[in-house]
Write a protein that holds these residues in place. Structure first.
Motif, PDB file in Angstrom:
ATOM      1  N   ALA A 221       0.905  -1.708  -0.282  1.00 23.95           N
ATOM      2  CA  ALA A 221       0.336  -0.328   0.544  1.00 23.95           C
ATOM      3  C   ALA A 221       0.475   0.953  -0.013  1.00 23.95           C
ATOM      4  N   VAL A 222       1.916   0.875   1.209  1.00 26.37           N
ATOM      5  CA  VAL A 222       3.022   2.274   0.639  1.00 26.37           C
ATOM      6  C   VAL A 222       3.658   2.234  -0.362  1.00 26.37           C
ATOM      7  N   THR A 223       4.005   1.387  -1.555  1.00 28.02           N
ATOM      8  CA  THR A 223       4.589   1.676  -2.589  1.00 28.02           C
ATOM      9  C   THR A 223       3.599   1.977  -3.732  1.00 28.02           C
ATOM     10  N   LYS A 224       2.264   1.835  -3.365  1.00 27.19           N
ATOM     11  CA  LYS A 224       1.219   2.102  -4.531  1.00 27.19           C
ATOM     12  C   LYS A 224       1.267   4.070  -4.092  1.00 27.19           C
ATOM     13  N   LEU A 225       0.862   3.716  -2.888  1.00 23.01           N
ATOM     14  CA  LEU A 225       0.553   4.983  -3.040  1.00 23.01           C
ATOM     15  C   LEU A 225       1.987   6.671  -2.848  1.00 23.01           C
ATOM     16  N   GLU A 226       3.402   6.192  -2.362  1.00 22.39           N
ATOM     17  CA  GLU A 226       4.277   6.890  -1.804  1.00 22.39           C
ATOM     18  C   GLU A 226       4.373   7.572  -3.668  1.00 22.39           C
ATOM     19  N   LYS A 227       4.617   6.959  -4.513  1.00 23.04           N
ATOM     20  CA  LYS A 227       5.215   7.738  -5.475  1.00 23.04           C
ATOM     21  C   LYS A 227       4.004   9.175  -6.444  1.00 23.04           C
ATOM     22  N   SER A 228       2.583   8.807  -6.354  1.00 20.66           N
ATOM     23  CA  SER A 228       1.796   9.293  -7.093  1.00 20.66           C
ATOM     24  C   SER A 228       2.090  10.771  -5.903  1.00 20.66           C
ATOM     25  N   LEU A 229       1.476  10.064  -4.525  1.00 18.56           N
ATOM     26  CA  LEU A 229       1.937  11.439  -3.199  1.00 18.56           C
ATOM     27  C   LEU A 229       2.499  12.091  -3.584  1.00 18.56           C
ATOM     28  N   TRP A 230       4.574  11.897  -3.951  1.00 19.51           N
ATOM     29  CA  TRP A 230       5.527  12.819  -3.625  1.00 19.51           C
ATOM     30  C   TRP A 230       5.678  13.130  -4.683  1.00 19.51           C
ATOM     31  N   ALA A 231       4.765  12.697  -5.859  1.00 23.27           N
ATOM     32  CA  ALA A 231       4.516  13.912  -7.585  1.00 23.27           C
ATOM     33  C   ALA A 231       3.827  15.161  -7.278  1.00 23.27           C
ATOM     34  N   SER A 232       2.852  14.490  -6.301  1.00 24.16           N
ATOM     35  CA  SER A 232       1.850  15.497  -6.626  1.00 24.16           C
ATOM     36  C   SER A 232       2.036  17.043  -5.615  1.00 24.16           C
ATOM     37  N   ARG A 233       2.350  16.363  -4.175  1.00 23.04           N
ATOM     38  CA  ARG A 233       3.394  17.178  -3.088  1.00 23.04           C
ATOM     39  C   ARG A 233       4.252  17.748  -3.835  1.00 23.04           C
ATOM     40  N   THR A 234       5.169  17.296  -4.829  1.00 23.55           N
ATOM     41  CA  THR A 234       6.741  18.278  -5.259  1.00 23.55           C
ATOM     42  C   THR A 234       5.626  19.290  -6.241  1.00 23.55           C
ATOM     43  N   PHE A 235       5.125  18.551  -7.068  1.00 19.74           N
ATOM     44  CA  PHE A 235       4.174  19.904  -7.946  1.00 19.74           C
ATOM     45  C   PHE A 235       3.855  20.937  -6.953  1.00 19.74           C
ATOM     46  N   ASN A 236       3.280  20.592  -5.751  1.00 22.85           N
ATOM     47  CA  ASN A 236       2.914  21.844  -4.434  1.00 22.85           C
ATOM     48  C   ASN A 236       3.912  22.507  -4.618  1.00 22.85           C
ATOM     49  N   GLN A 237       4.925  22.191  -4.466  1.00 23.33           N
ATOM     50  CA  GLN A 237       5.672  22.473  -3.550  1.00 23.33           C
ATOM     51  C   GLN A 237       6.393  23.582  -4.651  1.00 23.33           C
ATOM     52  N   ALA A 238       6.651  22.912  -6.552  1.00 19.91           N
ATOM     53  CA  ALA A 238       7.326  23.750  -6.725  1.00 19.91           C
ATOM     54  C   ALA A 238       6.567  25.457  -7.105  1.00 19.91           C
ATOM     55  N   LEU A 239       4.728  25.314  -6.575  1.00 18.66           N
ATOM     56  CA  LEU A 239       4.319  26.475  -7.511  1.00 18.66           C
ATOM     57  C   LEU A 239       4.685  27.525  -6.267  1.00 18.66           C
ATOM     58  N   GLY A 240       4.779  27.002  -5.356  1.00 14.21           N
ATOM     59  CA  GLY A 240       5.121  28.044  -4.298  1.00 14.21           C
ATOM     60  C   GLY A 240       6.863  28.877  -4.746  1.00 14.21           C
ATOM     61  N   ILE A 241       7.546  28.079  -4.961  1.00  8.31           N
ATOM     62  CA  ILE A 241       9.145  28.554  -5.567  1.00  8.31           C
ATOM     63  C   ILE A 241       8.833  29.433  -6.375  1.00  8.31           C
ATOM     64  N   GLY A 242       7.755  29.022  -7.621  1.00  2.83           N
ATOM     65  CA  GLY A 242       8.426  29.894  -8.628  1.00  2.83           C
ATOM     66  C   GLY A 242       7.522  31.191  -8.278  1.00  2.83           C
ATOM     67  N   ILE A 243       6.839  30.813  -7.544  1.00  3.33           N
ATOM     68  CA  ILE A 243       6.090  32.641  -7.265  1.00  3.33           C
ATOM     69  C   ILE A 243       7.502  33.279  -5.959  1.00  3.33           C
ATOM     70  N   GLU A 244       7.862  33.189  -5.298  1.00  4.51           N
ATOM     71  CA  GLU A 244       8.952  32.778  -4.439  1.00  4.51           C
ATOM     72  C   GLU A 244       9.789  34.062  -5.723  1.00  4.51           C
ATOM     73  N   VAL A 245      10.477  32.900  -6.297  1.00  2.97           N
ATOM     74  CA  VAL A 245      11.060  33.677  -7.572  1.00  2.97           C
ATOM     75  C   VAL A 245      10.661  34.892  -8.038  1.00  2.97           C
ATOM     76  N   LEU A 246       9.519  34.702  -8.525  1.00  4.12           N
ATOM     77  CA  LEU A 246       8.991  36.305  -8.845  1.00  4.12           C
ATOM     78  C   LEU A 246       9.218  37.131  -7.982  1.00  4.12           C
ATOM     79  N   ASN A 247       8.181  37.067  -6.911  1.00  6.54           N
ATOM     80  CA  ASN A 247       8.319  38.279  -6.207  1.00  6.54           C
ATOM     81  C   ASN A 247       9.635  38.316  -5.518  1.00  6.54           C
ATOM     82  N   ALA A 248      10.683  37.597  -5.941  1.00  6.91           N
ATOM     83  CA  ALA A 248      12.307  38.263  -5.532  1.00  6.91           C
ATOM     84  C   ALA A 248      12.363  39.120  -6.619  1.00  6.91           C
ATOM     85  N   THR A 249      12.599  39.089  -7.964  1.00  8.40           N
ATOM     86  CA  THR A 249      12.861  39.675  -9.386  1.00  8.40           C
ATOM     87  C   THR A 249      12.301  41.170  -9.072  1.00  8.40           C
TER      88      THR A 249
END
Length: 611
Positions: A221-249
């Motif tokens: 169950a962990v194996t099946k769920l881990e990859k999908s949750l990681w991809a969505s979590r990382t994508f969500n974090q990426a959006l936050g980083i993008g906003i941070e970079v734009l604000n800084a510039t």
């Protein structure tokens, strides 16, 4: 013809040309009001319209101000030292506004999709939670009320993980199975057992991982769920980083040298009354590339960031499908419970040794539809459970199957988002060109401002982007990287490297670049934003069949597949044996051997009596 070449005519033409030049020079020195009455009226008007500062700072007529630090000219000027200070504040404000305007659409898109993704995550989590709760309400009714809280905590923890909480998928699921085991043990394996004390329940919780009642099901169950949750979590974090970079510039600090160079480029012509003249294009590029040399260094990591987003979107629409993974939690839990029931006698013996025997009290009999883990009725009960499970699978439609419910589709939101984001791949490589575009520079005019005078063209060398190229910048001296921008670059680099190490992102990036398709999506999922059963995205309305770009993993190849066989009107499910289930197969084999021995003995006695 001979008369035209006479010295007298040539001398008259020369005097007339010098007179024109003198008139033009007098007009430049005396301002736009003319030679006889020099005035700073046009400068005052521009000063007021652009809201640079108080009008009292602008003199009425040109003066010989020797205190100027930036706009130093040999002729009389309409500028003062106080005006230069106001001009420096103005260029800093104008550059920030320019960058905010350039970033507005991209920033609006990212912020809007952050909201859309979070709403889609919440909707999907609620649906998956209800889908999982229905398993206990329809199949395991004896523990449905007590299981409601652990199920709720499970999906709350998953939600926090998606939002970036410092936890792991393994700890989230193991905590759930720790809470589930006492319920399974007291309600299904030993249905006549009295209510467990807190001490006994805690003992079962703490020893769950050692006793391992759910076998490999919990880890799978962990194996099946881990990859999908990681991809969505990382994508969500990426959006936050993008906003941070734009604000800084947008809020990047301009150095003193940069502010002075911008004033010299934009406002020093005003000091001579030239309020309509604009900088030469090459001159503007040199100034902007010097001012934003640090920000232009974001280019390489920003490109990698866009590739990372493209890869994550690709995976979220394919093999790391979050919708299928969350809806599959129900099946994983059901498999784990069935595994524990099959090993009920062995688990009871082990628990008795570890936790002792709880005090037994008479309880009400269980409903008939509860699965009883007893020797004679066990096989029939498991058949019934599988039949109910398969029926529930067919009747419980997953979230994405509703084609009219567009707002809930994570895949569609992700596709729309990445198709827009790919256009911003050269955001920082083209920043200085976009800042010099529009009304700021003179492109089609025959004359422009080069920082010193009005000329026909800019003759100095035009440098390229980046810190190294600024060594040869003729307009300003760049001393070093902005520390804040350096931190941003390091943060982007860390994010990109983390995503690369976690997945096969490096090879995927090469495939995206070599393919040249520009859409960054798998062919299986198409570009229409829809994903129907015919596309191979969904099998029997329950799980995604789209494989990883690099093929199925080892765990997928070794996982036993259920085989459904219809006998008369009863649906049964037989699980093919594998090395993981040797203990289960031997137990079933022992029971079958005992039954066969009993039948042979009975036949022998009957045959002997007939003789």
């Amino acid at each position: 013809m001979a008369g035209d070449r006479s010295p007298g005519v040539f001398l008259c033409r020369r005097r007339f040309g010098l007179l024109l030049l003198a008139t033009a020079a007098a007009g430049l020195c005396g301002g736009v009001s003319g030679v006889k009455n020099p005035s700073c009226h046009e400068v005052r008007t521009a000063f007021q319209i652009r809201q640079i500062g108080p009008l009292k700072l602008v003199p009425d007529v040109p003066t010989a101000d020797s205190n100027l630090q930036i706009c130093q000219h040999k002729v009389q000027t309409c500028c003062t030292r106080k005006m230069e200070e106001s001009y420096q504040a103005a260029v800093r404000r104008e550059r920030m506004e320019n960058i905010q305007t350039l970033n507005f659409e991209l920033k609006y898109m990212i912020v809007g999709h952050i909201t859309a993704f979070q709403a889609a995550f919440e909707s999907l989590l609620r649906f998956a939670e209800n889908h999982t709760t229905s398993l206990f309400e329809t199949v395991y009714r004896s523990m449905s009320k007590e299981a409601a809280e652990p199920v709720k905590e499970l999906f709350t923890d998953i939600s926090l993980y998606l939002l970036g909480a410092q936890t792991t998928v393994e700890s989230v699921l193991f905590r759930f199975f720790d809470s589930l085991f006492p319920l399974v043990y007291s309600r299904l394996i030993n249905p006549g057992m009295a209510s467990l004390s807190e001490e006994y329940t805690e003992c079962l919780r703490l020893t769950r991982q050692d006793i391992n009642p759910f076998g490999l099901c919990s880890k799978e169950a962990v194996t099946k769920l881990e990859k999908s949750l990681w991809a969505s979590r990382t994508f969500n974090q990426a959006l936050g980083i993008g906003i941070e970079v734009l604000n800084a510039t947008e809020h990047a600090t301009l150095t003193k040298e940069c502010s002075r160079a911008l004033v010299k480029m934009q406002y020093c012509p005003h000091c001579q009354g030239l309020t309509l003249i604009r900088p030469c294009e090459g001159y503007c590029l040199n100034v902007m590339r010097g001012c934003f040399a640090s920000i232009s260094e974001l280019d390489s990591q920003w490109r990698e960031y866009i590739y990372t987003l493209e890869y994550l979107t690709n995976e979220m629409a394919g093999s790391y499908d979050l919708e299928a993974a969350l809806l599959g939690i129900r099946n994983s839990i059901n498999d784990a419970i069935l595994h524990a029931q099959l090993n009920g006698p062995h688990l009871s013996a082990t628990v008795d040794k570890v936790c002792g025997q709880p005090e037994e009290k008479e309880v009400k009999p269980l409903p008939d539809n509860i699965v009883q883990a007893k020797e004679v009725t066990e096989t029939q009960a498991l058949t019934m459970t599988h039949s109910n499970t398969l029926s529930n699978k067919r009747s419980s439609l997953p979230l994405k199957s509703s084609k009219n419910d567009k707002s809930r589709s994570l895949k569609k939101i992700a596709r729309e988002f990445i198709n827009y984001m790919k256009r911003s791949r050269t955001l920082y490589a083209s920043l200085t060109e976009r800042l010099c575009d529009g009304d700021l520079v003179m492109k089609d005019s025959s004359t422009c401002w080069n920082g010193e005078d009005v000329v026909e063209s800019y003759t100095s060398r035009v440098v390229t982007n980046g810190m190294k190229a600024q060594i040869n910048n003729p307009e300003l001296k760049v001393r070093g990287m902005d520390p804040h921008v350096s931190n941003l670059i390091a943060k982007l680099q860390q994010f990109n490297q983390g995503a690369t190490e976690k997945t096969n992102l490096k090879s995927e990036r090469m495939a995206i670049r070599d393919g040249g398709s520009g859409n960054g999506m798998n062919e299986e999922v198409g570009s229409s934003g829809e994903c129907d059963d015919e596309d191979g995205c969904q099998g029997s309305g329950e799980r995604s069949l789209t494989k990883d770009v690099l093929g199925a993993g080892p765990e997928d190849r070794n996982e036993p597949k259920p085989t459904v066989r219809k006998v008369d009107t009863t649906t049964t499910a037989s699980v093919k044996s594998s090395p993981k289930h040797k203990v289960d197969s031997s137990n079933m084999g022992n029971r079958a051997s005992s039954s066969l021995l009993f039948i042979i003995t009975a036949l022998a006695v009957l045959w002997h009596s007939l003789l």
